[in-house]
Design a protein around this motif. Structure first.
Motif, mmCIF file in Angstrom:
data_model
loop_
_atom_site.group_PDB
_atom_site.id
_atom_site.type_symbol
_atom_site.label_atom_id
_atom_site.label_comp_id
_atom_site.label_asym_id
_atom_site.label_seq_id
_atom_site.Cartn_x
_atom_site.Cartn_y
_atom_site.Cartn_z
ATOM 1 N N VAL A 23 46.144 13.295 20.744
ATOM 2 C CA VAL A 23 45.146 12.351 21.176
ATOM 3 C C VAL A 23 45.775 11.100 21.363
ATOM 4 O O VAL A 23 46.397 10.666 20.409
ATOM 5 C CB VAL A 23 44.265 12.098 20.058
ATOM 6 N N ASP A 24 45.904 10.539 22.617
ATOM 7 C CA ASP A 24 46.670 9.076 22.710
ATOM 8 C C ASP A 24 46.274 8.030 22.025
ATOM 9 O O ASP A 24 47.054 7.341 21.719
ATOM 10 C CB ASP A 24 46.735 9.009 24.388
ATOM 11 N N SER A 25 44.987 8.090 21.782
ATOM 12 C CA SER A 25 44.378 6.805 21.146
ATOM 13 C C SER A 25 44.375 6.848 19.819
ATOM 14 O O SER A 25 44.274 5.518 19.139
ATOM 15 C CB SER A 25 42.816 6.791 21.663
ATOM 16 N N SER A 66 49.491 13.913 9.449
ATOM 17 C CA SER A 66 48.859 14.510 10.756
ATOM 18 C C SER A 66 47.677 15.286 10.580
ATOM 19 O O SER A 66 47.551 15.855 9.358
ATOM 20 C CB SER A 66 49.909 15.507 11.594
ATOM 21 N N VAL A 67 46.824 15.322 11.477
ATOM 22 C CA VAL A 67 45.633 16.028 11.219
ATOM 23 C C VAL A 67 45.342 16.880 12.592
ATOM 24 O O VAL A 67 45.402 16.505 13.804
ATOM 25 C CB VAL A 67 44.306 15.172 11.268
ATOM 26 N N VAL A 68 45.106 18.126 12.312
ATOM 27 C CA VAL A 68 44.839 19.327 13.453
ATOM 28 C C VAL A 68 43.148 19.531 13.335
ATOM 29 O O VAL A 68 42.809 20.123 12.364
ATOM 30 C CB VAL A 68 45.354 20.514 13.436
ATOM 31 N N LEU A 112 35.125 9.021 15.685
ATOM 32 C CA LEU A 112 36.257 8.447 16.084
ATOM 33 C C LEU A 112 36.335 7.591 17.353
ATOM 34 O O LEU A 112 37.452 7.179 17.743
ATOM 35 C CB LEU A 112 37.675 9.436 15.783
ATOM 36 N N ASP A 113 35.380 7.529 18.083
ATOM 37 C CA ASP A 113 35.389 6.848 19.251
ATOM 38 C C ASP A 113 36.307 7.643 20.183
ATOM 39 O O ASP A 113 36.892 7.300 21.324
ATOM 40 C CB ASP A 113 35.770 5.509 19.491
ATOM 41 N N ILE A 114 36.288 9.009 20.244
ATOM 42 C CA ILE A 114 37.009 9.936 20.968
ATOM 43 C C ILE A 114 36.093 10.776 21.803
ATOM 44 O O ILE A 114 35.119 11.622 21.278
ATOM 45 C CB ILE A 114 37.927 10.769 20.358
ATOM 46 N N ASP A 115 36.101 10.870 23.124
ATOM 47 C CA ASP A 115 35.107 11.402 24.121
ATOM 48 C C ASP A 115 35.665 12.874 24.118
ATOM 49 O O ASP A 115 36.670 13.096 25.200
ATOM 50 C CB ASP A 115 34.801 10.586 25.268
ATOM 51 N N LEU A 116 35.235 13.598 23.584
ATOM 52 C CA LEU A 116 35.701 15.227 23.837
ATOM 53 C C LEU A 116 34.736 16.049 24.602
ATOM 54 O O LEU A 116 33.664 16.285 23.991
ATOM 55 C CB LEU A 116 35.857 15.979 22.466
ATOM 56 N N PHE A 171 46.205 22.010 28.996
ATOM 57 C CA PHE A 171 45.496 22.018 27.801
ATOM 58 C C PHE A 171 45.384 20.397 27.408
ATOM 59 O O PHE A 171 44.811 20.343 26.202
ATOM 60 C CB PHE A 171 46.137 22.643 26.816
ATOM 61 N N ARG A 172 45.900 19.490 27.886
ATOM 62 C CA ARG A 172 45.905 18.151 27.270
ATOM 63 C C ARG A 172 44.324 17.543 27.652
ATOM 64 O O ARG A 172 43.660 17.892 28.715
ATOM 65 C CB ARG A 172 46.683 17.071 28.238
ATOM 66 N N LEU A 173 44.112 16.860 26.436
ATOM 67 C CA LEU A 173 42.631 16.377 26.358
ATOM 68 C C LEU A 173 42.478 15.330 27.425
ATOM 69 O O LEU A 173 41.320 15.173 28.149
ATOM 70 C CB LEU A 173 42.521 15.455 25.049
ATOM 71 N N SER A 174 43.552 14.502 27.948
ATOM 72 C CA SER A 174 43.261 13.454 29.009
ATOM 73 C C SER A 174 42.846 13.948 30.279
ATOM 74 O O SER A 174 42.638 13.074 31.265
ATOM 75 C CB SER A 174 44.743 12.648 28.855
ATOM 76 N N ARG A 175 43.055 15.259 30.534
ATOM 77 C CA ARG A 175 42.623 15.889 31.909
ATOM 78 C C ARG A 175 41.293 15.608 32.456
ATOM 79 O O ARG A 175 40.883 15.385 33.345
ATOM 80 C CB ARG A 175 42.921 17.376 31.973
#
Length: 445
Positions: A385-387, A212-214, A228-232, A428-432
């Motif tokens: 991160v779901d993805s 795991s990575v935080v 990483l193709d993650i939109d934050l 606090f979920r990212l998906s919101r």
């Protein structure tokens, strides 16, 4: 130049394998590493510069429940409990003092907003905190030497302060003694995957295999996620602070209104800021994320100043994609160290002295600034991160991170290990930001 931070000795010898890699050595990163270590996991923390080099050493140092966004309230209450045990548990000195936090006002509308907040907060957390409304005489007693009369305020006796230049380094040094690898300067370049989930972190000094990575990268988190193709969604707000030379007398509580804020320091001086005034550079991300931040911009009219400076062109030139076998932006800029907005902080000091003229002998010892990582709804992301299974993000604390750091770290550790979470993590979920959830801004304090 930023404030002088307590030292953590350098170590760039990376382990071959751990259970969890934490990226970022601010208060969120070290608190997460602490809680993961408490659970018996093997942990390595990678910091590209030095521990607490950015916003974690540049903030006001407040540890508060008072006037938190209600979505953060329970996390703030839990964090206050953890702060009170840190020094004894780890054998360290964070400078924690339960001196109280006061939001004073001479505006009836603001005072009514304090009453409304308190009523709503009690509906969320019951009697688990000791915040109360105080009248004019009680405010005067809390602010000895004040020549200005305030109508009242919101006050929490058990709130307090710690020393930002001491806290995260002290935790990091304690973790190193118990066997946690604190790697600095050691930039994490990116993440490797296997079978669709996290398998390793590539650093400038080698690869660390992990489960795991935080990512607790503060102002750098959005850039890291982009590769990483993650939109934050995250933008940076520039906040400025000063500290004074030691001065006798004056209030010992932390206090603020819309014109100035202050706290007594362990060195005898005061940390002073210009209330809630801040500055934000327009950058390419400002345009990319414009529609996500419309409500935030509306709520901050009058307190946020916006301009165009060198950061626009620096970020325009900065690669948004990179290979992991080449140096990255994280190695090119070890520490973000913006210049302070002198007119802001000096204006705050003038307001402070006008209310406390007996403290006029205080002189400016140092000014500094930092970048707060701000989300569209001004509350953090503490989330998997779901993805990308195995990746967790703790960022976007929007200027609130120091006080809730210990509990945020514990909540993150619970998510990593799939244990019962310290508080409900749903808000606090990212998906919101992408699931149609309405962006709600707390326009209070």
């Amino acid at each position: 130049m930023g404030p002088k931070v307590d030292t953590v000795s350098e170590d760039t010898t990376v382990p071959t394998e751990v259970d969890v890699v934490v990226i970022g050595g601010g208060i969120i990163g070290v608190s997460t590493a602490l809680s993961l270590s408490d659970k018996g996991l093997r942990v390595a923390l990678c910091e590209k510069g030095h521990i607490a080099g950015e916003q974690s050493s540049r903030n006001w140092g407040w540890v508060r429940v008072t006037h938190r966004d209600l979505r953060e309230l329970e996390l703030s209450i839990e964090s206050a409990k953890l702060w009170r045990k840190l020094d004894e548990t780890l054998g360290i000195e964070t400078g924690l003092s339960q001196c109280g936090v006061l939001y004073m006002t001479d505006d009836d509308n603001v005072l009514e907003s304090h009453r409304t907040w308190l009523e709503n907060a009690r509906s969320v957390a019951g009697d688990t905190f000791d915040t109360r409304i105080v009248d004019s005489k009680q405010v005067a007693a809390l602010l000895p030497g004040a020549v200005k009369t305030f109508k009242g305020g919101l006050y929490t006796p058990s709130d307090g302060r710690a020393e930002p230049q001491k806290a995260a380094p002290a935790i990091a040094n304690a973790l190193r003694k118990r066997g946690v690898k604190i790697l600095t300067p050691c930039a994490a370049r990116g993440i490797e995957t296997s079978g669709g989930r996290v398998s390793a972190v590539v650093t400038e000094h080698g690869t660390i295999r992990c489960q795991s990575v935080v990512l607790a990268g503060g102002a750098w988190s959005r850039l890291f996620c982009g590769n990483l193709d993650i939109d934050l969604p995250q933008l940076l707000v520039h906040g400025s602070v000063l500290r004074t030379t030691p001065v006798e007398g004056g209030p010992t509580c932390n206090a603020s209104n819309k014109r100035f804020a202050f706290r007594k320091r362990a060195d005898g001086g005061y940390t002073v800021a210009y209330g809630f005034r801040s500055y934000s550079d327009l950058t390419p991300d400002s345009f990319r994320l414009f529609f996500k931040y419309i409500e935030a911009l509306k709520s901050q009219l009058g307190s946020l100043r916006i301009g165009v400076g060198a950061r626009f062109f620096e970020e325009l030139r900065r690669p948004r994609r990179w290979a992991l076998d080449q140096p990255t932006a994280f190695e090119q800029v070890r520490t973000l160290d913006p210049d302070p907005m002198v007119r802001f902080v000096d204006g705050g000091l003038r307001e402070f002295i006008s209310v406390f003229p007996r403290l006029a002998t205080a002189r400016i010892a140092h000014r500094w600034a930092g970048y707060m990582d701000v989300t569209p709804d001004a509350i953090p992301v503490i989330s998997g991160v779901d993805s990308l299974p195995g990746l967790f993000i703790g960022t976007g604390f929007s200027g609130h991170g120091f006080g809730i750091g210990p509990a945020a770290g514990k909540l993150m550790a619970d998510l990593v290990t799939n244990d019962t979470p310290l508080v409900n993590p749903h808000a606090f979920r990212l998906s919101r930001f992408n699931d149609g959830t309405k962006i709600v801004i707390d326009a209070g304090f």
